[in-house]
Motif scaffolding. Structure first.
Motif, PDB file in Angstrom:
ATOM      1  N   LEU A 147       0.827  -1.204   0.000  1.00 22.62           N
ATOM      2  CA  LEU A 147       0.000   0.000   0.000  1.00 22.62           C
ATOM      3  C   LEU A 147       0.868   1.263   0.000  1.00 22.62           C
ATOM      4  N   THR A 148       1.985   1.224   0.737  1.00 20.92           N
ATOM      5  CA  THR A 148       2.855   2.402   0.702  1.00 20.92           C
ATOM      6  C   THR A 148       3.535   2.527  -0.657  1.00 20.92           C
ATOM      7  N   PHE A 149       3.796   1.393  -1.298  1.00 19.28           N
ATOM      8  CA  PHE A 149       4.310   1.461  -2.661  1.00 19.28           C
ATOM      9  C   PHE A 149       3.289   2.136  -3.568  1.00 19.28           C
ATOM     10  N   TYR A 150       2.034   1.928  -3.241  1.00 18.55           N
ATOM     11  CA  TYR A 150       0.956   2.438  -4.079  1.00 18.55           C
ATOM     12  C   TYR A 150       0.926   3.961  -4.097  1.00 18.55           C
ATOM     13  N   ILE A 151       1.424   4.608  -3.047  1.00 23.21           N
ATOM     14  CA  ILE A 151       1.544   6.063  -3.110  1.00 23.21           C
ATOM     15  C   ILE A 151       2.967   6.464  -3.468  1.00 23.21           C
ATOM     16  N   GLY A 152       3.728   5.513  -3.969  1.00 22.27           N
ATOM     17  CA  GLY A 152       5.040   5.849  -4.502  1.00 22.27           C
ATOM     18  C   GLY A 152       6.136   5.953  -3.464  1.00 22.27           C
ATOM     19  N   ARG A 153       5.973   5.271  -2.322  1.00 28.58           N
ATOM     20  CA  ARG A 153       7.031   5.289  -1.313  1.00 28.58           C
ATOM     21  C   ARG A 153       7.589   3.876  -1.141  1.00 28.58           C
ATOM     22  N   ILE A 154       8.909   3.780  -1.052  1.00 32.47           N
ATOM     23  CA  ILE A 154       9.531   2.481  -0.795  1.00 32.47           C
ATOM     24  C   ILE A 154       9.627   2.314   0.708  1.00 32.47           C
ATOM     25  N   ASN A 155       8.897   1.338   1.250  1.00 33.24           N
ATOM     26  CA  ASN A 155       8.805   1.182   2.698  1.00 33.24           C
ATOM     27  C   ASN A 155       9.633  -0.024   3.137  1.00 33.24           C
ATOM     28  N   ILE A 156      10.740   0.232   3.835  1.00 35.80           N
ATOM     29  CA  ILE A 156      11.533  -0.879   4.373  1.00 35.80           C
ATOM     30  C   ILE A 156      11.413  -0.854   5.887  1.00 35.80           C
ATOM     31  N   GLY A 157      10.252  -0.405   6.399  1.00 32.94           N
ATOM     32  CA  GLY A 157      10.134  -0.274   7.841  1.00 32.94           C
ATOM     33  C   GLY A 157       9.015  -1.112   8.431  1.00 32.94           C
TER      34      GLY A 157
END
Lengths: 289, 326
Positions: free
Chosen positions: B54-64
């Motif tokens: 879902l965070t990818f869906y707003i264009g953020r790479i989430n490694i947390g």
């Protein structure tokens, strides 16, 4: 106090070299190289094999580390990163590839070198002792000097040679560099090889002091990411500053808070997050990398 | 019905049939009871991966996501062990707590983009692990062990959920619980992506400035999305802690955070069900390769590299030309 400063310079020079390789690769290809720590470990093991086991002179063993990693880096770029960057819809896909390579290198290290902690004989004996204000073994001083010399040599390479100019052009604007007649594919490969080589060189240098083991790869990568972030992603001078700042923070923190264990790292991480929230592009980075 | 094509309904029906009836039958027939634990883990990790997606869906790479999974696991464990709550109440509370933390942390860090956001979330995982080591309530490196199994719930004397401790086969019960939560998560995710909010997210993924200039409240949306994402993470983590009956600072580490991200990449970022498939392939594949002993890692990573080399847009991109199932 002098001791803390000396430790800071020593740590900082090592860190700066690790961060330089990572930031170079990032600047050129927009790739977050998760496998950087593993490359560092391989460099350490190559030097261990040549110098520690076969008795080859230390300098030669270092050169072997550099050559091995440069070849490895070039192959990885040519056959894995370049085609994937061309074929993927979102360039973040390279992160999966980088993580896959990190796993792969970990597996290779495990099979070839085993999981034991390895060390090599000291290259110089003796301890430098300045009136009990600075106490530092000679081999650490030597490694520190070698690291600083390599950093200077690297900056010289980037500033004053044709290759360096091409790499800087590539980092600034890929399309423009291509239009000016820079062979983009070739220099991407050279840049990646150079970045991997730096990781191998630090690994080879540090094996004489801390030794090397399989588990060092991941944590090294994370530290390298942090340094790159402090200085600003993709900026050479930023990586050096990041390395020095992290080195000093660690030296000071460990000296003042040693009885609390990992609190130092917690404080470093938290202050880094606050710093980045205020200044997202780091000390000298371009906004929105 | 409800705007679904009959083909989609059949697909969902087959999927539900397979996970709730097919898998138990196959496991019963083959006697590989250990697969229950593996598949339960897949289901739970898929929940957390859905958040990352879902965070990818707003264009953020989430490694947390590992950070929020760990927070969820600790909140649930502390509530159950120290405060004596029922697990079923602690589960949503853990998710909500993770979401609140996400809002507080997200306010400053969601302004970051690209690798900067990726790296700061990576650091966040470290921060949470180190905090868990340092705080007294989390018991430091010893962690919290001997978490009791979920107790039963009854409303007005009618038992709704059975007591897990009194059950003969807790593995099966956990499997069903995890699968139900996973199905609910992905149903919510699908609904969200195909709602007005989903359209706004896609606009942000493409160009935040442009979206902002035509009146999308990007600051609000990214906080909401990050909170939902972390809610999933906390939920998955809490459930995981309950199954393992223990939580340690090392339960979710940087490597787990990276794996959550890899699950999304492998499945394909353009597909709602991508993270589920990615988790299944990565986790189950790892388990299946166990027989190769010391070559496990080598074979696993080689396959991973080959997949990404030839399918850089994820596994589900094989059918990219047919239009996908977004």
């Amino acid at each position: 106090m002098e001791q803390i400063l000396a430790n800071g310079i020593y740590l900082g020079s090592q860190y700066a070299m690790i961060a330089l390789g990572l930031t170079l690769i990032f600047a050129l290809m927009n790739v977050l190289n998760f496998a950087h720590g593993q490359m560092y470990v391989i460099g350490g093991f190559v030097t261990y094999t040549f110098y520690g086991q076969w008795g080859v002179p230390f300098v030669l063993a270092l050169v072997m580390s550099c050559v091995t990693l440069a070849i490895l880096g070039a192959l990885i770029e040519k056959f894995l990163f370049a085609p994937v960057i061309k074929g993927s819809a979102r360039e973040e896909s390279t992160m999966l590839l980088a993580a896959g390579i990190a796993f792969f290198l970990d597996a290779v290290i495990l099979l070839v070198f085993g999981e034991k902690q390895r060390g090599v004989p000291k290259i110089v004996d003796g301890v430098f002792n300045w009136d009990f204000r600075i106490i530092m073994p000679y081999d650490r001083i030597l490694i520190c000097v070698l690291a600083i010399l390599s950093i200077v040599a690297f900056i010289g390479l980037m500033q004053y040679t044709k290759t360096g100019r091409a790499l800087r052009a590539l980092a600034q604007d890929r399309t423009a560099a291509q239009l000016m007649g820079v062979n983009v594919d070739r220099y991407s490969m050279i840049g990646f090889a150079l970045g991997a080589m730096l990781a191998g060189l630090v690994g080879g240098l540090l094996v004489t002091i801390t030794g090397v083991n399989l588990g060092m790869g991941g944590p090294t990568s994370i530290k390298a990411f942090m340094m790159v972030m402090i200085g600003g992603a993709g900026v050479i001078s930023g990586a050096i500053w990041g390395g020095i700042i992290l080195g000093f923070m660690e030296a000071i923190g460990l000296a003042l808070l040693y009885q609390y264990g990992d609190i130092t790292y917690l404080l470093i991480f938290v202050s880094l997050m606050i710093f980045l929230a205020i200044r997202p592009q780091g000390l000298m980075g371009k906004p929105w990398g | 019905m409800l705007g679904f094509t009959s083909k989609q309904l059949v697909g969902v029906g087959i999927f539900l049939f397979v996970i709730f009836i097919g898998v138990p039958l196959i496991i019963n027939a083959t006697g590989r009871w250990d697969f229950y634990f593996t598949l339960t883990s897949v289901a739970l990790l898929a929940i957390a991966s859905a958040g990352v997606w879902l965070t990818f869906y707003i264009g953020r790479i989430n490694i947390g996501q590992g950070a929020f999974a760990l927070i969820g696991a600790y909140v649930s464990a502390i509530l159950v062990v120290k405060a004596g709550w029922s697990f079923w109440i602690s589960l949503p509370v853990a998710g909500l707590f993770a979401a609140v933390v996400a809002i507080l942390i997200g306010l400053p860090i969601l302004r970051l983009r690209g690798v900067y956001f990726a790296m700061i979330t990576l650091v966040l995982t470290q921060v949470v692990t180190l905090t868990a080591l340092a705080l007294p309530i989390t018991n430091g490196a010893k962690g919290i062990s001997n978490i009791p199994l979920p107790s039963g719930i009854s409303l007005l004397g009618i038992p709704i959920l059975p007591d897990f401790a009194g059950m003969e086969n807790t593995k099966l019960a956990f499997y069903f619980t995890a699968c139900i939560i996973m199905v609910l998560t992905y149903a919510a995710l699908y609904r969200l992506v195909n709602s007005r909010l989903g359209h706004l997210c896609r606009s942000m993924q493409q160009n935040e400035e442009l979206a902002s200039s035509i009146g999308v409240n990007i600051a609000y949306i990214r906080i909401v999305i990050f909170a939902i994402s972390s809610f999933f993470g906390g939920l998955g983590g809490a459930m995981f802690g309950s199954i393992a009956q223990s939580v340690y600072p090392s339960s979710f580490q940087v490597a787990d955070s990276v794996n959550f991200m890899l699950n999304c990449f492998l499945g394909g970022l353009g597909y709602v069900f991508g993270p589920m498939l990615g988790t299944l392939v990565l986790y189950f594949g790892w388990d299946l390769l166990f027989e190769f002993g010391k070559y496990q890692m080598l074979i696993y990573s080689t396959i991973l590299i080959i997949i990404i080399r030839f399918l850089p847009n994820g596994l589900l991109s094989i059918r990219f030309d047919k239009g996908g199932d977004k």
